[in-house]
Design an enzyme around this catalytic site. Structure first.
Site, short mmCIF file in Angstrom:
data_model
loop_
_atom_site.label_atom_id
_atom_site.label_comp_id
_atom_site.label_asym_id
_atom_site.label_seq_id
_atom_site.Cartn_x
_atom_site.Cartn_y
_atom_site.Cartn_z
N LYS A 1 0.83 -1.20 0.00
CA LYS A 1 0.00 0.00 0.00
C LYS A 1 0.87 1.26 0.00
O LYS A 1 2.02 1.20 0.44
CB LYS A 1 -0.86 0.02 1.27
CG LYS A 1 -1.94 -1.05 1.33
CD LYS A 1 -2.67 -0.99 2.66
CE LYS A 1 -3.77 -2.02 2.77
NZ LYS A 1 -4.94 -1.73 1.93
N GLU B 1 -6.19 -9.75 0.76
CA GLU B 1 -5.93 -10.77 1.79
C GLU B 1 -7.15 -11.14 2.62
O GLU B 1 -7.27 -12.27 3.09
CB GLU B 1 -4.78 -10.31 2.71
CG GLU B 1 -5.15 -9.33 3.82
CD GLU B 1 -5.79 -8.02 3.36
OE1 GLU B 1 -6.73 -7.58 4.04
OE2 GLU B 1 -5.36 -7.47 2.34
N ARG C 1 -10.35 -11.59 1.88
CA ARG C 1 -11.21 -12.66 1.35
C ARG C 1 -10.51 -14.02 1.41
O ARG C 1 -11.16 -15.05 1.53
CB ARG C 1 -11.68 -12.33 -0.06
CG ARG C 1 -10.62 -12.31 -1.13
CD ARG C 1 -11.03 -11.51 -2.34
NE ARG C 1 -11.05 -10.07 -2.06
CZ ARG C 1 -11.30 -9.14 -2.96
NH1 ARG C 1 -11.60 -9.50 -4.19
NH2 ARG C 1 -11.29 -7.87 -2.64
#
Length: 199
Positions: free
Chosen positions: A105, A177, A179
């Site tokens: 990110k 991540e 799910r």
């Protein structure tokens, strides 16, 4: 009743606000065990990585591979009913920190990713309130604890994982991540033959 509800809200907020170097999956498991120690109608079980491996929870395990902190799924069983009524199952996402993994990110506001375990904090708070209110129902709360880090063993975009249900998943972005952790947690809770599942 209001004070009982506040007890759970405080638990939720305190755990959610805990810095990620303290609040890791083991810390979540510790909080789950504390509830079991405090209340007679709660039992807690921790599913560690070795057990996940045996169960075939390949997608849950993949997400935590890059982290030095072991993935741990905490199962909090609240037995408020004397009969065999089917439990309500609450499943909370417990990413104690989410860097995004290899698909990292942007650094701006990344500190807020300590809140990626807000679902697990909510479930922990709900279980605390349930025990305080002594409600005549059966509820199982699951804290799906994991940390998504870009380590040398981290899972990669392009990896194909086998989930606990036997389905395969091609990872296109490691920042998906949640799910991957939740799909294995949701398959796991089928063993409780739940009345309903809230994730």
């Amino acid at each position: 009743h209001v004070s009982n509800i506040f007890t759970g809200i405080n638990t939720c907020k305190n755990v959610a606000n805990m810095p990620p170097n303290i609040c890791n999956p083991a810390y979540l498991a510790e909080q789950a065990k504390i509830l079991a120690n405090e209340y007679d109608n709660i039992t807690t079980e921790i599913v560690n990585e070795a057990q996940m491996e045996k169960l075939g929870m390949g997608s849950y395990l993949a997400v935590g591979r890059g982290s030095a902190n072991e993935s741990m799924m905490s199962i909090i069983n609240y037995q408020g009913s004397n009969d065999d009524s089917k439990p309500i199952v609450l499943v909370g996402k417990g990413l104690t920190f989410d860097t995004g993994g290899i698909s990292i990110k942007p650094s701006e506001a990344m500190d807020e990713m300590k809140y990626d375990m807000g679902g697990a904090a909510g479930v922990l708070g709900a279980m605390h309130t349930l025990a305080e209110l002594n409600l005549p129902i059966n509820v199982i709360g699951v804290l799906a604890g994991c940390e998504n880090m870009p380590g040398s063993n981290a899972y990669r975009p392009g990896d194909v994982l086998t989930t606990m249900s036997g389905q395969t998943v091609e990872v296109l972005n490691t920042d998906a991540e949640g799910r991957l952790v939740l799909c294995d947690a949701l398959t796991y809770v089928e063993r409780f033959v739940p009345d309903c599942v809230v994730d």
